[in-house]
Design a protein around this motif. Structure first.
Motif, PDB file in Angstrom:
ATOM      1  N   SER A 152      16.063  -9.741  31.805  1.00  0.00           N
ATOM      2  CA  SER A 152      14.407  -9.322  31.332  1.00  0.00           C
ATOM      3  C   SER A 152      14.798  -9.591  29.853  1.00  0.00           C
ATOM      4  N   HIS A 153      13.804 -10.167  29.412  1.00  0.00           N
ATOM      5  CA  HIS A 153      13.553 -10.259  27.717  1.00  0.00           C
ATOM      6  C   HIS A 153      12.429  -9.430  27.110  1.00  0.00           C
ATOM      7  N   SER A 154      11.941  -8.418  27.881  1.00  0.00           N
ATOM      8  CA  SER A 154      10.837  -7.663  27.362  1.00  0.00           C
ATOM      9  C   SER A 154      10.730  -6.241  28.276  1.00  0.00           C
ATOM     10  N   ALA A 155      10.794  -5.340  27.356  1.00  0.00           N
ATOM     11  CA  ALA A 155      10.878  -3.977  28.244  1.00  0.00           C
ATOM     12  C   ALA A 155       9.411  -3.433  28.400  1.00  0.00           C
ATOM     13  N   ARG A 188      15.918  -4.646  36.782  1.00  0.00           N
ATOM     14  CA  ARG A 188      16.141  -5.415  35.457  1.00  0.00           C
ATOM     15  C   ARG A 188      16.817  -4.849  34.438  1.00  0.00           C
ATOM     16  N   HIS A 193      15.360  -1.205  34.175  1.00  0.00           N
ATOM     17  CA  HIS A 193      14.101  -0.697  34.860  1.00  0.00           C
ATOM     18  C   HIS A 193      14.305  -1.045  36.297  1.00  0.00           C
ATOM     19  N   GLU A 243      17.226  -5.081  30.565  1.00  0.00           N
ATOM     20  CA  GLU A 243      16.539  -5.346  29.473  1.00  0.00           C
ATOM     21  C   GLU A 243      17.335  -5.734  28.325  1.00  0.00           C
ATOM     22  N   ARG A 244      17.055  -6.881  27.592  1.00  0.00           N
ATOM     23  CA  ARG A 244      17.680  -7.339  26.275  1.00  0.00           C
ATOM     24  C   ARG A 244      17.361  -6.738  24.964  1.00  0.00           C
ATOM     25  N   ASN A 290       9.848   1.030  26.357  1.00  0.00           N
ATOM     26  CA  ASN A 290       9.930  -0.130  25.567  1.00  0.00           C
ATOM     27  C   ASN A 290      10.110   0.900  24.254  1.00  0.00           C
TER      28      ASN A 290
END
Length: 196
Positions: free
Chosen positions: A128-131, A78, A154, A80-81, A137
């Protein structure tokens, strides 16, 4: 004379934490450190909530940061943004609980385009829009506070063979480092006086 300055990239992975006695990103960074690409420094981070205090000044010393963390239960890599201000109450590797996290922070990298390029290169990558809400995170948010050019990746638990094996993850990491360094080279081209 136009000279392309070599950018400096920091690549990080995390150590073990409760429920994850063997973190594949620690092995990944250890392998990269044995023969790092030019301009690349590697660092193993302890999986501690206090990473929020140490990462901003560290990230600011580099042109960009490429962070790797593990996502148990994931079946793809993944990209992450965004880092969110959310934190679970899970203890870190030292048994400490989290403090309050900062606001949402977004990377300046074109993550959707990097995902497309990774897929074209044969790597099982998704956007992915959430770490999440654990130290990964928090680490992403902290690094972004010091440098907007941070990409967090990830990875799943490794498989015995294939693109998600230890060797496969190293191949992906080396490919991604090359992509990120190419992006940075276009950003860091400067006119500097030639020396004799």
């Amino acid at each position: 004379m136009i000279v392309t300055l070599r950018p400096r990239l920091l690549v990080t992975g995390f150590g073990s934490f409760p429920g994850m006695p063997q973190n594949p990103t620690e092995r990944l960074v250890t392998t990269l450190a044995e023969a790092p690409p030019a301009g690349v420094d590697t660092l193993r981070l302890d999986t501690l909530w206090s990473v929020s205090e140490t990462l901003p000044p560290l990230a600011a010393r580099y042109d960009a940061v490429l962070m790797f963390g593990v996502a148990g239960g994931e079946t793809m890599i993944r990209y992450e943004r965004v880092a969110t201000p959310y934190a679970c109450d899970k203890p870190d590797a030292a048994g400490k609980r989290p403090g309050r996290l900062a606001r949402h922070r977004y990377t300046m990298f074109d993550v959707p385009e990097l995902v497309r390029e990774a897929r074209a290169a044969g790597f099982p990558v998704r956007l992915s829009h959430s770490a999440g809400d654990y130290v990964c995170n928090a680490g992403l948010g902290a690094a972004l506070a010091g440098n907007p050019k941070v990409l967090f990746v990830h990875v799943p638990m490794t498989t015995p063979r294939g693109p998600l094996s230890d060797a496969g993850l190293v191949r992906h990491a080396r490919w991604l480092i090359t992509e990120v360094m190419d992006i940075l080279r276009h950003d860091t081209r400067k006119a500097v006086p030639a020396t004799a």
